[in-house]
Design an enzyme around this catalytic site. Structure first.
Site, short mmCIF file in Angstrom:
data_model
loop_
_atom_site.label_atom_id
_atom_site.label_comp_id
_atom_site.label_asym_id
_atom_site.label_seq_id
_atom_site.Cartn_x
_atom_site.Cartn_y
_atom_site.Cartn_z
CB THR A 18 -0.90 0.02 1.26
OG1 THR A 18 -1.55 -1.24 1.39
CG2 THR A 18 -1.97 1.10 1.15
NE ARG A 22 4.89 0.78 5.21
CZ ARG A 22 3.90 1.53 5.68
NH1 ARG A 22 3.18 1.09 6.69
NH2 ARG A 22 3.64 2.70 5.16
CB SER A 113 3.95 4.42 8.15
OG SER A 113 2.93 5.33 8.43
CG HIS A 114 0.78 2.28 10.84
ND1 HIS A 114 0.93 2.46 9.49
CD2 HIS A 114 0.21 1.07 11.01
CE1 HIS A 114 0.46 1.38 8.87
NE2 HIS A 114 0.03 0.53 9.76
CE LYS A 126 5.96 7.13 1.31
NZ LYS A 126 4.55 7.49 1.30
CG ASP A 277 2.02 8.08 11.21
OD1 ASP A 277 2.30 9.28 11.05
OD2 ASP A 277 2.00 7.24 10.29
CG ASP A 279 5.22 8.16 8.01
OD1 ASP A 279 4.31 7.90 8.82
OD2 ASP A 279 5.06 8.08 6.77
CG ASP A 281 1.90 9.48 6.80
OD1 ASP A 281 1.82 8.94 7.92
OD2 ASP A 281 2.13 8.85 5.75
NE ARG A 282 -1.35 5.54 9.37
CZ ARG A 282 -1.93 4.36 9.40
NH1 ARG A 282 -2.63 3.99 10.46
NH2 ARG A 282 -1.79 3.51 8.39
CB THR A 344 -6.84 1.29 0.80
OG1 THR A 344 -8.19 1.09 1.21
CG2 THR A 344 -5.97 1.52 2.01
CD GLU A 364 -9.72 3.12 7.40
OE1 GLU A 364 -9.78 2.98 8.63
OE2 GLU A 364 -8.78 2.70 6.69
CB SER A 365 -5.96 4.34 7.89
OG SER A 365 -5.62 5.05 6.71
CE LYS A 376 -1.45 8.19 5.99
NZ LYS A 376 -0.95 7.23 4.98
NE ARG A 496 -5.55 -2.18 7.35
CZ ARG A 496 -4.68 -2.27 8.35
NH1 ARG A 496 -5.11 -2.60 9.56
NH2 ARG A 496 -3.39 -2.09 8.16
C1 VG1 Z 1 -2.88 1.26 5.76
C2 VG1 Z 1 -4.14 2.08 5.73
C3 VG1 Z 1 -4.13 3.00 4.50
C4 VG1 Z 1 -2.88 3.85 4.53
C5 VG1 Z 1 -1.65 2.96 4.62
C6 VG1 Z 1 -0.38 3.76 4.75
O1 VG1 Z 1 -2.83 0.41 4.63
O2 VG1 Z 1 -5.28 1.26 5.72
O3 VG1 Z 1 -5.30 3.78 4.51
O4 VG1 Z 1 -2.80 4.63 3.36
O5 VG1 Z 1 -1.75 2.11 5.75
O6 VG1 Z 1 -0.42 4.60 5.88
P1 VG1 Z 1 -3.23 -1.16 4.71
O7 VG1 Z 1 -2.96 -1.70 3.35
O8 VG1 Z 1 -2.42 -1.76 5.79
O9 VG1 Z 1 -4.68 -1.16 5.07
V1 VG1 Z 1 1.04 5.00 6.66
O10 VG1 Z 1 0.72 6.26 7.72
O11 VG1 Z 1 1.38 3.46 7.32
O12 VG1 Z 1 2.10 5.29 5.43
CO CO Z 2 2.41 7.13 8.30
#
Ligand code: VG1
Ligand code: CO
Length: 543
Positions: A18, A22, A113-114, A126, A277, A279, A281-282, A344, A364-365, A376, A496
């Protein structure tokens, strides 16, 4: 300084998900692994010769080593200039801004990220395009094709660059420019939001807390909230970025940001709470005694965005990922602007933002942002909320209540079943997919299925298509559930389950979310059989 060429066998598992590639940190630390992927980025995007890049990451374990490798490889491949955040640090939105501001040929962002960080946790990488946004699927497919086939990579043999020293240095003919990671980003925020209004609200006694979760936003939030907006020292907590994020998940949701959540849910002195989060962006938004779901946050932001100077001329449109609730669509309709539903992942918003179709986007995340960058942006959302609070004089609770009274409330929740057996999870989804055409008309838990499909997307700008983006089951009363498998995890599969129910009647808008959704939750289990397939009866995380 010698340039060495090494052979690589290629790696069959370097398919970006996504948001980039990772893996467990130890996988990235294996010989040739990082190098293969970095060379694939260069080769799949026309080569690094003469190019300019931005490089930085969220400071997690291995960030600094990876930056050194990328610099040596960029130099060996003939890059003209690499702009690096001091100590290898750049939040994802700040990196996106730098790419755009400096007009570079792209950027390499190091983050999972998270996901948690540390030698036994996760790492990620990335590539972002010259527009500042994550590479679209057409490009990530080329990168994967290059990474999986045997080939070679080039690297310069030299000393480490001193990443702490702001200014320019050279690796061969390549200029390495170390910049302060915060300055340009903070300046951009000042152009978008009414800093004097927010400042005087804070000076008037408005109390807030920002939890940086030991991740990258610490220095950004301290500079912007405390230094520039006058919030008292200590407003930003957990503000020192740590390689392991203090052992937690740097994921701003009610589960992982529990301390902040507990503090805000009481009748304490703070009117506003937020977290970001790994990085940056959340975002999670809280008011005194109230949690704002990300889908509602997007809708409220769209409703009030024009109070912020950067958006005073109105919004062109709003885009949301498919699993995000329809709340923002209702605002778009009232404003008479376009609304878009994408798969997504932020990369799908890029064309809509570039093409002037959407101004604000959300997922939504806990992801919200606008056309100011192509990612984001957690602090952007926080500042937007503060600007709205300052301009309206209302509390977070009042803004939400007013929004629901006007547009109706969309009860919304996501249930995550983490690290489940991959084969079983895939079989469960495949089985549901195979039954989709027979579902309409089926009744369960007092609900009747009206439509069921597997979301497919055609980009309205370039016509590219993406299939199998999540299974949607809609019920006759407008409720729905969506099921998809995560594309960011590094262990087994994560299921999910997204749940949604619309309630127009103000008298029924005060229910507990899980209670309000109980029939939809039970119907999803009846139809999809998550418990039967995985043995899990309770989700690991509820947001
Ligand atoms: C998750 C979220 C998605 C978001 C992605 C990256 O992806 O659902 O909405 O864009 O993380 O966010 P997935 O495929 O695990 O549902 V971040 O802040 O981790 O770059
Ligand atoms: Co992030």
């Amino acid at each position: 300084m010698q340039i060495k060429t090494h052979q690589t066998p290629g790696f069959a598992d370097q398919k970006p998900g996504t948001s980039g590639l990772r893996k467990k940190t130890r996988v990235f630390m294996e010989p040739l692994y990082l190098e293969t992927f970095v060379q694939a980025i260069f080769d799949a995007t026309g080569g690094a010769a003469g190019q300019t890049y931005v490089v930085g990451g969220d400071g997690r374990y291995f960030n600094d080593r990876a930056v050194q490798v990328i610099l040596r490889m960029a130099a060996a491949n003939g890059a003209k200039r690499v702009i690096v955040g001091q100590n290898g640090i750049l939040s994802t939105p700040a990196a996106s801004h730098l790419i755009r501001k400096r007009g570079t040929d792209g950027g390499i962002i190091l983050s999972a990220s998270h996901n948690p960080g540390g030698i036994d946790e996760d790492f990620g990488i990335k590539f972002n395009m010259p527009n500042g946004g994550p590479a679209p699927e057409s490009v990530t497919e080329k990168i994967f094709a290059a990474a999986k086939s045997p080939g070679e990579f080039k690297i310069m043999e030299t000393q480490d660059v001193d990443l702490a020293a702001i200014g320019e240095t050279h690796l061969g003919d390549t200029v390495v420019e170390i910049v302060d990671p915060v300055t340009d980003y903070a300046a951009l925020m000042e152009t978008l939001f009414d800093f004097p209004a927010i400042r005087s609200m804070i000076e008037g006694g408005f109390r807030l807390r920002f939890d940086a979760m030991h991740a990258v936003t610490g220095p950004y939030a301290t500079e912007i909230l405390e230094n520039r907006l006058g919030a008292r020292a200590g407003t930003v907590v957990n503000g020192t970025p740590l390689p392991d994020f203090g052992g937690g998940h740097p994921d701003p949701n009610p589960t992982w940001a529990r301390t902040l959540m507990n503090e805000m849910m009481g009748e304490g002195p703070k009117q506003f709470g937020a977290a970001s989060d790994g990085d940056g962006d959340r975002n999670m938004i809280l008011g005194r005694g109230v949690y704002v779901s990300p889908s509602d946050s997007l809708a409220v932001i769209c409703e009030h965005a024009t109070v912020a100077p950067g958006y005073a001329r109105g919004l062109k449109g709003v885009a949301r990922s498919m699993p995000t609730s329809a709340a923002a669509d209702r605002v778009a309709e009232a404003l008479g602007i376009g609304s878009y539903e994408t798969p997504t992942g932020w990369k799908f918003f890029g064309n809509l933002l570039d093409g002037g179709r959407a101004t604000i986007c959300g997922e939504e995340s806990f992801g919200t942002g606008s056309d100011h960058v192509r990612e984001k942006d957690g602090l952007w959302a926080v500042l937007m909320w503060l600007n709205i609070l300052a301009a309206t004089g209302k509390s977070v609770k009042e803004l939400l209540a007013d929004h629901w009274a006007r547009f109706g409330r969309t009860y919304y929740s996501r249930h995550d079943f983490e690290a489940v057996d991959k084969a079983r999870a895939e079989a469960m989804v495949d089985d549901l997919r195979a039954r989709l055409s027979s579902l309409p008309g089926t009744g369960t838990q007092g609900l009747t299925v009206s439509e069921a499909d597997d979301f497919a997307y055609t980009d309205p700008v370039d016509g590219s298509t993406s299939a199998k983006q999540g299974i949607r089951v809609l019920f006759a009363d407008g409720s729905r559930f969506v099921i998809r498998l995560s594309g960011t995890g590094t262990e087994g599969a994560t299921i999910r389950l997204y749940l949604e129910r619309y309630e127009p009647d103000p008298a029924k808008q005060g229910m507990d979310v899980q209670e309000a959704l109980a029939p939809v939750i039970a119907a999803a289990e009846d139809l999809a059989g998550i418990a039967k397939a995985t043995g899990r009866t309770e989700p690991d995380v509820i947001t």
